[in-house]
Scaffold this motif. Structure first.
Motif, PDB file in Angstrom:
ATOM      1  N   VAL A  86      -8.486  11.795   1.932  1.00 17.35           N
ATOM      2  CA  VAL A  86      -7.962  10.572   1.533  1.00 17.35           C
ATOM      3  C   VAL A  86      -6.371  10.646   1.862  1.00 17.35           C
ATOM      4  O   VAL A  86      -5.673  11.806   1.457  1.00 17.35           O
ATOM      5  CB  VAL A  86      -8.093  10.304   0.058  1.00 17.35           C
ATOM      6  CG1 VAL A  86      -7.111   9.160  -0.525  1.00 17.35           C
ATOM      7  CG2 VAL A  86      -9.582   9.981  -0.249  1.00 17.35           C
ATOM      8  N   THR A  87      -5.729   9.745   2.568  1.00 19.32           N
ATOM      9  CA  THR A  87      -4.403   9.847   2.621  1.00 19.32           C
ATOM     10  C   THR A  87      -3.659   8.646   2.583  1.00 19.32           C
ATOM     11  O   THR A  87      -2.301   8.397   2.760  1.00 19.32           O
ATOM     12  CB  THR A  87      -3.975  10.197   4.242  1.00 19.32           C
ATOM     13  OG1 THR A  87      -4.478   8.967   5.190  1.00 19.32           O
ATOM     14  CG2 THR A  87      -4.825  11.520   4.870  1.00 19.32           C
ATOM     15  N   MET A  88      -4.274   7.587   1.956  1.00 19.63           N
ATOM     16  CA  MET A  88      -3.588   6.248   1.805  1.00 19.63           C
ATOM     17  C   MET A  88      -4.339   5.605   0.458  1.00 19.63           C
ATOM     18  O   MET A  88      -5.673   5.586   0.303  1.00 19.63           O
ATOM     19  CB  MET A  88      -3.942   5.380   2.781  1.00 19.63           C
ATOM     20  CG  MET A  88      -3.402   3.857   2.877  1.00 19.63           C
ATOM     21  SD  MET A  88      -4.015   2.632   2.073  1.00 19.63           S
ATOM     22  CE  MET A  88      -5.358   2.428   3.176  1.00 19.63           C
ATOM     23  N   TYR A 121      -9.446   6.764   2.696  1.00 23.29           N
ATOM     24  CA  TYR A 121      -8.524   6.203   1.756  1.00 23.29           C
ATOM     25  C   TYR A 121      -9.280   5.800   0.323  1.00 23.29           C
ATOM     26  O   TYR A 121     -10.359   5.807   0.186  1.00 23.29           O
ATOM     27  CB  TYR A 121      -8.165   4.792   2.272  1.00 23.29           C
ATOM     28  CG  TYR A 121      -9.450   3.457   2.710  1.00 23.29           C
ATOM     29  CD1 TYR A 121      -9.711   2.753   1.913  1.00 23.29           C
ATOM     30  CD2 TYR A 121     -10.061   3.891   3.918  1.00 23.29           C
ATOM     31  CE1 TYR A 121     -10.805   1.824   2.249  1.00 23.29           C
ATOM     32  CE2 TYR A 121     -11.212   2.995   4.322  1.00 23.29           C
ATOM     33  CZ  TYR A 121     -11.516   2.036   3.477  1.00 23.29           C
ATOM     34  OH  TYR A 121     -12.500   1.231   3.841  1.00 23.29           O
ATOM     35  N   ASP A 136       0.816  -1.136  -0.072  1.00 26.10           N
ATOM     36  CA  ASP A 136      -0.035   0.040  -0.091  1.00 26.10           C
ATOM     37  C   ASP A 136       0.877   1.099   0.026  1.00 26.10           C
ATOM     38  O   ASP A 136       2.236   1.141   0.170  1.00 26.10           O
ATOM     39  CB  ASP A 136      -0.679  -0.074   1.060  1.00 26.10           C
ATOM     40  CG  ASP A 136      -1.969  -1.021   1.176  1.00 26.10           C
ATOM     41  OD1 ASP A 136      -2.214  -1.652   0.138  1.00 26.10           O
ATOM     42  OD2 ASP A 136      -2.334  -1.341   2.349  1.00 26.10           O
ATOM     43  N   TRP A 173      -9.366   1.196   7.932  1.00 28.57           N
ATOM     44  CA  TRP A 173      -8.896   0.216   6.925  1.00 28.57           C
ATOM     45  C   TRP A 173      -7.129   0.198   7.429  1.00 28.57           C
ATOM     46  O   TRP A 173      -6.457   1.053   7.887  1.00 28.57           O
ATOM     47  CB  TRP A 173      -8.611   0.616   5.358  1.00 28.57           C
ATOM     48  CG  TRP A 173      -8.333  -0.369   4.552  1.00 28.57           C
ATOM     49  CD1 TRP A 173      -7.023  -0.477   4.102  1.00 28.57           C
ATOM     50  CD2 TRP A 173      -9.020  -1.367   4.032  1.00 28.57           C
ATOM     51  NE1 TRP A 173      -7.125  -1.738   3.020  1.00 28.57           N
ATOM     52  CE2 TRP A 173      -8.489  -2.317   3.324  1.00 28.57           C
ATOM     53  CE3 TRP A 173     -10.540  -1.645   4.025  1.00 28.57           C
ATOM     54  CZ2 TRP A 173      -8.906  -3.318   2.651  1.00 28.57           C
ATOM     55  CZ3 TRP A 173     -10.991  -2.809   3.765  1.00 28.57           C
ATOM     56  CH2 TRP A 173     -10.326  -3.448   2.943  1.00 28.57           C
ATOM     57  N   ALA A 212      -4.642   2.729   7.017  1.00 30.90           N
ATOM     58  CA  ALA A 212      -5.150   4.216   7.458  1.00 30.90           C
ATOM     59  C   ALA A 212      -5.520   4.305   8.709  1.00 30.90           C
ATOM     60  O   ALA A 212      -6.540   5.068   8.855  1.00 30.90           O
ATOM     61  CB  ALA A 212      -6.301   4.341   6.291  1.00 30.90           C
ATOM     62  N   HIS A 217      -0.072  11.914   5.280  1.00 28.84           N
ATOM     63  CA  HIS A 217      -0.748  10.669   5.891  1.00 28.84           C
ATOM     64  C   HIS A 217      -0.558  10.866   7.468  1.00 28.84           C
ATOM     65  O   HIS A 217      -1.285  11.077   8.218  1.00 28.84           O
ATOM     66  CB  HIS A 217      -0.349   9.388   5.589  1.00 28.84           C
ATOM     67  CG  HIS A 217      -1.196   8.219   6.359  1.00 28.84           C
ATOM     68  ND1 HIS A 217      -2.299   7.995   6.268  1.00 28.84           N
ATOM     69  CD2 HIS A 217      -0.505   7.422   7.163  1.00 28.84           C
ATOM     70  CE1 HIS A 217      -2.582   6.909   7.142  1.00 28.84           C
ATOM     71  NE2 HIS A 217      -1.681   6.436   7.694  1.00 28.84           N
ATOM     72  N   GLU A 267     -11.948   6.455  -5.158  1.00 26.97           N
ATOM     73  CA  GLU A 267     -11.940   6.870  -3.598  1.00 26.97           C
ATOM     74  C   GLU A 267     -13.212   6.141  -3.027  1.00 26.97           C
ATOM     75  O   GLU A 267     -14.428   6.052  -3.688  1.00 26.97           O
ATOM     76  CB  GLU A 267     -12.418   8.231  -3.387  1.00 26.97           C
ATOM     77  CG  GLU A 267     -12.405   8.907  -1.877  1.00 26.97           C
ATOM     78  CD  GLU A 267     -12.634  10.601  -1.764  1.00 26.97           C
ATOM     79  OE1 GLU A 267     -13.281  10.805  -1.184  1.00 26.97           O
ATOM     80  OE2 GLU A 267     -11.947  11.130  -2.818  1.00 26.97           O
ATOM     81  N   TRP A 294       1.104   5.235   1.210  1.00 26.81           N
ATOM     82  CA  TRP A 294       0.889   6.643   2.032  1.00 26.81           C
ATOM     83  C   TRP A 294       0.950   7.982   1.173  1.00 26.81           C
ATOM     84  O   TRP A 294       2.073   8.002   0.491  1.00 26.81           O
ATOM     85  CB  TRP A 294       1.479   6.627   3.247  1.00 26.81           C
ATOM     86  CG  TRP A 294       0.896   6.099   4.607  1.00 26.81           C
ATOM     87  CD1 TRP A 294      -0.076   5.101   4.473  1.00 26.81           C
ATOM     88  CD2 TRP A 294       1.839   5.687   5.809  1.00 26.81           C
ATOM     89  NE1 TRP A 294      -0.032   4.392   5.658  1.00 26.81           N
ATOM     90  CE2 TRP A 294       1.009   4.722   6.465  1.00 26.81           C
ATOM     91  CE3 TRP A 294       2.931   5.990   6.197  1.00 26.81           C
ATOM     92  CZ2 TRP A 294       1.281   4.273   7.540  1.00 26.81           C
ATOM     93  CZ3 TRP A 294       3.198   5.736   7.516  1.00 26.81           C
ATOM     94  CH2 TRP A 294       2.413   4.761   8.189  1.00 26.81           C
ATOM     95  N   TYR A 327      -4.946   1.982  -1.057  1.00 26.28           N
ATOM     96  CA  TYR A 327      -5.064   0.479  -0.883  1.00 26.28           C
ATOM     97  C   TYR A 327      -4.653  -0.059  -2.106  1.00 26.28           C
ATOM     98  O   TYR A 327      -5.778  -0.155  -2.961  1.00 26.28           O
ATOM     99  CB  TYR A 327      -6.218  -0.012  -0.118  1.00 26.28           C
ATOM    100  CG  TYR A 327      -6.710  -1.539  -0.279  1.00 26.28           C
ATOM    101  CD1 TYR A 327      -5.686  -2.320  -0.002  1.00 26.28           C
ATOM    102  CD2 TYR A 327      -7.840  -1.696  -0.623  1.00 26.28           C
ATOM    103  CE1 TYR A 327      -6.054  -3.726  -0.006  1.00 26.28           C
ATOM    104  CE2 TYR A 327      -8.101  -3.012  -0.843  1.00 26.28           C
ATOM    105  CZ  TYR A 327      -7.299  -4.129  -0.423  1.00 26.28           C
ATOM    106  OH  TYR A 327      -7.632  -5.418  -0.669  1.00 26.28           O
TER     107      TYR A 327
END
Length: 312
Positions: free
Chosen positions: A202-204, A118, A91, A157, A160, A97, A129, A93, A206
């Motif tokens: 949103v910072t990650m 995420y 994944d 998640w 995250a 994040h 998203e 970041w 997947y």
């Protein structure tokens, strides 16, 4: 002085992804962290690639293959940070994040689980998203009914979230019997005991475009075990019952496709019919050959950047 965050990365045969993942940590705007990578008996060049990255904040630990739960537990045990930030080895970041998580912790110091929004990368050219089953406030907020908000996608998640090391010790470690769903299991325990807070940005990313190493049958057995852990709690918590019934529905569909009639029958007997839509109840009665065809159609749609809610 101990770092604020300990970043825990379990590693098993991710040589195609680990450097991108590791660099996404090293490129964070918040830099007060250590990185603990637990090589879980991998057989490819992943650990060699990590060894060639020279940064004093990185620690590489080797263990015999025992699964992701044991790897994370061992990483957290050896960590020295006040807060734990989890990250899977494939994944990514985004640069802000840890800054977002730090702000969230500062705003809600007594919370148990800190979560950020995420996105899901379905394949190289398609990232979407996530959406939730209930509206979530902009900015930072407390999640009042975690399970009700997590019916489509979970609020928490793995890559995250963050939590204090002390709250992790209070909740209990990852269940070493679980090789999949161990994160959901941990998050349920957090939700049942401590406040959950969320940063709606949103910072990650997947990475869903990777192959699951578990067979479908073994995966289904693991999920069946995980769901059954909360029989007593769901009696007292209708939202948890609803949430687990949707997991039972997904498990029933997968077990129907895999030919595991015993698991399929078990889920049918345990799901409250009122917790499923007419469409879901109809899907449960379809022959496995039709469900396989629908699953293939869904996969084709995703490959062509057309998203619909999956069967399972």
């Amino acid at each position: 002085m101990n770092p604020f965050f300990s970043v825990i990365i379990p590693l098993y045969n991710k040589e195609e992804h680990i450097l991108d993942t590791l660099n996404s940590v090293l490129n964070q705007t918040f830099t007060d962290f250590e990185i603990i990578i637990i090589n879980d008996g991998g057989t490819d060049q992943s650990s060699t690639l990590v060894s060639n990255v020279h940064d004093p904040r990185i620690r590489l630990i080797h263990q015999k293959n025992q699964g992701v739960s044991v790897a994370r537990n061992n990483g957290i045990t050896t960590s020295i940070g006040d807060y734990i930030a989890l990250l899977d080895a494939d994944d990514i970041w985004l640069p802000h994040h840890l800054t977002s998580l730090h702000q969230l912790i500062h705003e809600f110091p007594k919370a148990g689980l800190y979560c950020t929004r995420y996105a899901i990368k379905y394949h190289e050219n398609y990232t979407k998203e996530i959406v939730f089953s209930r509206p979530v406030a902009t900015g930072m907020s407390i999640i009042e009914d975690y399970f009700a908000a997590s019916m489509i996608n979970p609020i928490a998640w793995t890559s995250a979230v963050a939590f204090s090391k002390s709250s992790f010790n209070q909740i209990g470690k990852f269940d070493a019997k679980l090789f999949i769903g161990e994160d959901i299991d941990l998050f349920i325990r957090f939700v049942l005991k401590l406040p959950i807070v969320f940063f709606n940005e949103v910072t990650m990313i997947y990475n869903k475009d990777t192959v699951d190493s578990l067979s479908t049958a073994k995966l289904n057995d693991q999920i069946d075990y995980f769901i059954n852990k909360y029989r007593n709690e769901e009696i007292q918590n209708p939202s948890l019952k609803f949430y687990l019934d949707l997991n039972r529905f997904a498990l029933a569909i997968r077990s129907r496709i895999a030919g595991q009639k015993n698991i399929w029958n078990k889920q049918l007997n345990e799901i409250a019919p009122k917790n499923l839509t007419f469409k879901q109840r109809a899907l449960l009665q379809l022959p496995s050959i039709i469900l396989r065809l629908l699953a293939k159609i869904h996969s084709w749609l995703i490959q062509n950047r057309i998203y619909i809610k999956p069967l399972n």
